[in-house]
Design an enzyme around this catalytic site. Structure first.
Site, PDB file in Angstrom:
ATOM      1  CB  SER A 143       0.077  -0.098  -3.119  1.00 14.28           C
ATOM      2  OG  SER A 143       1.246  -0.098  -3.529  1.00 14.28           O
ATOM      3  CE1 TYR A 157       0.448  -4.360   0.370  1.00 12.78           C
ATOM      4  CE2 TYR A 157       1.337  -3.321  -1.541  1.00 12.78           C
ATOM      5  CZ  TYR A 157       1.120  -3.134  -0.415  1.00 12.78           C
ATOM      6  OH  TYR A 157       1.051  -1.730   0.145  1.00 12.78           O
TER       7      TYR A 157
END
Length: 267
Positions: A143, A157
């Protein structure tokens, strides 16, 4: 005839969103798909969609955070379909609480276990057969949060996705001369079911400017279908348009804050 005829591809999180799109894309190139995920009904839908287009797929229910289950899944796939030639580590999601200030240790560990440790487990389990054949492709969906840590993705995350980018770099540098290709695909915002869990759910208009799952799937297909002599160690794919994220970041800042937080804005 497809570029991936005779290849077995394992895709985690294959029941929806980016994982489903990747599975369909690789099946379209001739690969036999091993579909992994926790929700059997969703895997069945992906399997049916592949078979409706003349492809081959089998579902393997799997909780990727259970380390011992990774080796069992790789063994089950080998017994049923053959050794895994292409591993796509796609399963993942962010935490409810995004701010490190308010995040619990349990939530931190759960997100790191899913987004980083599970990638380690499956990669480790898939490597022996790839090394024996001196060929294999490992793609991990990272990501942009792993390159630019913000409240949008959240502390856990972003840290985990930074970890998998580094881990794919390690696999690339360590095993490239043994025929193993490793890639981190690094998407920006994508319109997937994970958006439903955002602190501030984006509008339909905002989601229309994001990447589609099929865009990320095309990136994975490129990495998997290049000649064996070519590797893309890292591929960034971002929305063309940059939307205003200020309201999203502010909403994420306060999720999980105790009511007596001194600087908590009044609602």
């Amino acid at each position: 005839m497809g570029v991936l005829d005779g290849k077995v591809a394992l895709v985690t999180g294959a029941g929806s969103g980016i994982g489903k799109a990747i599975a369909l894309a690789l099946a379209g190139e001739g690969a036999t798909l091993a579909l992994a995920g926790r929700r059997e009904a969703n895997l069945a839908e992906t399997k049916a969609a592949i078979e409706a287009k003349g492809g081959k797929a089998a579902a393997f229910p799997l909780d990727v955070v259970k380390h011992d289950d990774a080796a069992k899944a790789i063994a089950a796939i080998k017994a049923s379909l053959g050794p895994v030639d292409i591993l796509v580590n796609n399963a993942g999601h962010s935490s409810r609480v995004r701010n490190i200030r308010f995040m619990s240790e349990a939530e931190w560990r759960a997100i790191v276990d899913l987004n980083l440790t599970a990638v380690f487990s499956l990669t480790q389990a898939a490597l022996p057969d790839m090394l024996a054949k001196k060929a294999g492709t490992i793609v991990t969906i990272a990501s942009y949060s792993g390159l630019n840590g913000t409240l949008l993705g959240g502390a856990a995350y972003g840290a985990a996705k930074a970890g998998v980018i580094n881990l794919m770099g390690f696999v690339h540098n360590t095993f490239r001369n043994q025929g193993i290709r490793a890639t981190a695909v690094v998407p920006g915002e994508a319109d997937t079911p994970i958006m439903e869990r955002r602190p501030q759910k984006p509008s339909d208009e905002e989601r229309a400017t994001m990447l589609a799952p099929e865009d990320v799937a095309q990136a994975v297909r490129l990495c998997a279908t290049l000649p064996a002599r070519a590797t893309i160690p890292e591929l960034r794919i971002l929305p063309t348009y940059q939307r205003d994220l200020s309201a999203d970041l502010e909403a994420a800042r306060w999720i999980g804050a105790p009511a007596d937080t001194p600087d908590l804005p009044k609602r």
